[in-house]
Design a protein around this motif. Structure first.
Motif, short mmCIF file in Angstrom:
data_model
loop_
_atom_site.label_atom_id
_atom_site.label_comp_id
_atom_site.label_asym_id
_atom_site.label_seq_id
_atom_site.Cartn_x
_atom_site.Cartn_y
_atom_site.Cartn_z
N THR A 234 34.29 39.07 32.92
CA THR A 234 33.03 38.63 33.28
C THR A 234 31.81 39.26 33.46
O THR A 234 30.90 39.03 33.93
N ARG A 235 31.95 40.33 32.37
CA ARG A 235 30.78 41.22 32.20
C ARG A 235 30.17 40.70 31.01
O ARG A 235 28.81 41.47 30.92
N LYS A 417 29.03 36.34 36.62
CA LYS A 417 30.44 36.43 36.88
C LYS A 417 30.94 35.04 37.60
O LYS A 417 31.77 34.44 37.16
N THR A 421 33.68 32.72 35.43
CA THR A 421 34.77 32.43 36.13
C THR A 421 34.90 31.09 36.26
O THR A 421 35.94 30.39 36.00
#
Length: 699
Positions: A234-235, A417, A421
């Motif tokens: 998620t980075r 994020k 996701t």
């Protein structure tokens, strides 16, 4: 006068000999004839006299007469009777050992005992063949053949005859080559010796259905490819915030329609949503992450995803993402806790950070902590006016450079994020992980135990095999669906254990199987003690019998035992009943058993017990019968630790998610009938919690 036939002395007036019945010739014998008869009749000695017999009554016998020595009726009868008695005695003395040494079922008669055995009667029959199958089942596709002797150890050269119980479905030839005919069928193949006697060894032959073959292939693929969880990163920066519009404000419609709040009427819709689950691994930390996906039943779209990342120190980081119907990000709440309780959606008293979005622009950032309370930063006056009046909101433009940079950085980080996701989690194919642990009776981990997963609604087709690791753990991944499963745990020198009716909950990503205890094999049986108590009511009188319980003991409870764990439908192998003190004993061979306990006034409950050499006492607590819309959770354990606590989190019940939503020993009941019935603090339990009236929402 002497009888001319038998040579015995008879009366001079006798017409017939009283001994042999021969008619006598009354012509006088000449001296030569009398001498001839006398010469061929040896005189009996004095010591041959019978008791009471006079010497004048001595008889002589003719050595080569027509009838032989013992031709009189009395003597013949005595000889016959003596012969029968002698034969009977010999048969009684030697007959059983002789028969036990013979292989086969040859019957021996009295005549064969008294005559010289013929060659045919002494022939030794071939020993019955001894064999052992190396497996209990084989699985074949329709039209596939297999040579059964390749799967057997045969310890005799004698010929075997192979028989299939369902020859129309599973055929087997005289050499033991089996062929599967009809998909989805099953047959037991038996083996017969040359005498037509069936051997005890059998093997189950299954012709796989098309569905079973697909399930086997898919399960194999999932477990080969999924040794590790798929990663999520998620980075990665793939998305960028839109241009800011100071007139933007947060639209609260979605959030307050999904979640359940007392002041809202048309809310709580998430309680009717379909929930799916996934499991991934963080690419940064390597921590496992559980995901809950909330999908609208009407539109089929996803409006919420919850991420639960498992941190060190028994902590979790919970990230709740809310998406509009078009997939645009609406709201994010991130916080840390010791457990995840879905009934507490971003309540103002929960520490953490909230991020409010409109068209990919973060319009407000809220932080809640113990030191500073609630802090809000909005991008413009429109959002400040949109915020509840009890909170103080500062503008982005009034912040120092450090705070503004932090706001900008968070806007981009949270946006990425949320969307990463959304994309990654929904793209991950749904699977279910069946996990469990194997240990021995002392609680130590058992490694290298063979775990075999079986699909019970596909004729017990075996889907996959794996082995427990050094920690005794195992995991098998299966595709989603409605199939029913069981598994068998085996290791040399231990009694095998079957776990029946494995519960694959539709929404869960993990199905945790009760820990399996392996017990050494033995020919002996072991005594199990069972104590049955009430899970809610304490006893007025505490018995001093070493069982250490304050709970009311239940007399007359019937306990039915079946093999394996979770076995509610199998054959009952023993039944016992508790005495007036709630105690019962049973003797069972080593292994695992399901104990179904039932008694009037209580919910019938299934427990697991094990039979092994050490003294064994199992304590079970029964729930009194529940009413409609009620549920009860009963926590029990061993003598250590002394105290375990149960916590119940109920659905959101007031604006601040106050203390009434949490039932525990400091808040034992609420106005809705939720309560802590029993708080055990001296080991064993029970710690009993009752939900008085189940409502909508997550507990």
């Amino acid at each position: 006068m002497i009888c001319r036939e038998c040579g015995r002395e008879i009366s001079e007036e006798s017409v017939f000999c009283m001994f042999c019945g021969t008619e006598q010739d009354f012509n006088e014998l000449g001296p030569e004839e009398n001498d001839a008869i006398s010469d061929r009749i040896p005189t009996r000695r004095r010591d041959d006299l019978a008791p009471g017999q006079k010497e004048s009554e001595l008889l002589t016998s003719i050595g080569n007469g027509k009838k032989g020595r013992f031709s009189d009726p009395l003597t013949i009868s005595l000889i016959a009777i003596s012969s029968v008695l002698l034969v009977s005695f010999l048969l009684l003395l030697f007959g059983r050992p002789i028969l036990e040494k013979r292989r086969g079922s040859v019957e021996e008669t009295a005549s064969s005992q008294t005559t010289k055995p013929s060659v045919e009667s002494t022939e030794v029959l071939p020993a019955r063949p001894v064999m052992r199958f190396l497996d209990s089942q084989i699985q074949l596709s329709a039209g596939e053949s297999f040579n059964l002797p390749d799967l057997a150890e045969v310890f005799s050269e004698a010929s075997l005859i192979w028989k299939s119980e369902r020859a129309e479905d599973i055929q087997v030839d005289q050499n033991g080559r089996v062929t599967a005919i009809n998909p989805g069928s099953v047959s037991v193949v038996r083996v017969m010796d040359s005498n037509g006697i069936f051997l005890p060894q059998t093997i189950r032959v299954l012709c796989l259905s098309e569905e079973a073959e697909k399930l086997i292939d898919e399960t194999e693929r999932l477990n080969v490819q999924s040794e590790e969880l798929a990663e999520i990163d998620t980075r990665t920066v793939s998305y960028f915030p839109a241009a800011r519009n100071l007139n933007y404000f947060w639209d609260k419609t979605l959030f307050y329609a999904l979640e359940d709040f007392p002041e809202e009427e048309d809310d709580g819709r998430i309680n009717a949503y379909h929930v799916e689950k996934r499991k991934l691994k963080s690419a940064q930390s390597g921590n496992p992450i559980d995901y809950e996906i909330y999908r609208s039943p009407a539109l089929g779209i996803v409006n919420k995803i919850t991420s639960i990342e498992y941190l060190s120190g028994n902590k979790v980081e919970i990230s709740e993402y809310y998406y509009e119907n078009d997939g645009k990000l609406n709201f994010v709440f991130i916080h840390k806790d010791t457990s995840y309780t879905p009934s507490r959606p971003a309540a103002p008293n929960i520490y953490g950070d909230r991020y409010y979005f409109r068209d990919d622009v973060m319009v407000k950032w809220r932080t809640v902590n113990g030191a500073d309370g609630v802090q809000d930063i909005a991008i413009g006056e429109r959002e400040r006016q949109n915020t509840a009046s009890q909170y103080s909101v500062s503008l982005y433009s009034d912040q120092d450079d450090q705070t503004m940079n932090r706001f900008d950085s968070l806007e981009k980080e949270i946006l990425n994020k949320a969307y990463i996701t959304y994309e990654t989690v929904l793209a991950e194919k749904r699977t279910i992980r069946i996990s469990g642990c194997v240990k021995d009776a002392s609680g130590m981990s058992v490694s290298d135990a063979k775990i075999s997963l079986v699909c019970t609604d596909e004729n017990n087709a075996e889907l996959y095999q794996t082995f427990s690791n050094t920690d005794g753990m195992y995991r098998i991944i299966v595709p989603p669906g409605t199939h029913a499963y069981s598994l068998t745990v085996e290791k040399n020198d231990f009694a095998p254990v079957t776990v029946h009716d494995i519960d694959i909950i539709g929404i869960e990503a993990d199905s945790f199987v009760e820990s399996v205890v392996l017990v050494p094999m033995s020919e002996e049986s072991y005594t199990i003690g069972i104590l049955i108590t009430d899970a809610v009511t304490k006893a007025n009188v505490i018995l001093d019998d070493g069982f250490s319980t304050e709970m009311l003991r239940i007399a007359g409870a019937e306990i039915r035992f079946r093999e394996g764990i979770g076995n509610i439908k199998g054959s009952v192998i023993q039944t016992v009943q508790t005495d007036l003190n709630g105690f019962a004993e049973v003797s069972l061979p080593p292994g695992a058993y399901s104990a179904e306990v039932s008694v009037n006034g209580y919910e019938s409950t299934l427990f697991s017990v094990y039979a092994y050499p050490e003294p064994n006492l199992f304590r079970f607590s029964l729930s009194p019968v529940l009413g409609i819309a009620q549920m009860r959770i009963v926590l029990t354990w061993s003598d250590s630790p002394a105290d375990l606590d149960a916590h119940l989190f109920t659905p959101f019940s007031d604006q601040d998610s106050g203390p009434d939503s949490h039932i525990w020993f400091r808040n034992r009941a609420d106005e809705y009938g939720n309560r802590l019935d029993v708080d055990a603090t001296d080991g064993y339990g029970p710690e009993t919690v009752t939900i008085g009236n189940i409502g909508e929402g997550s507990y």
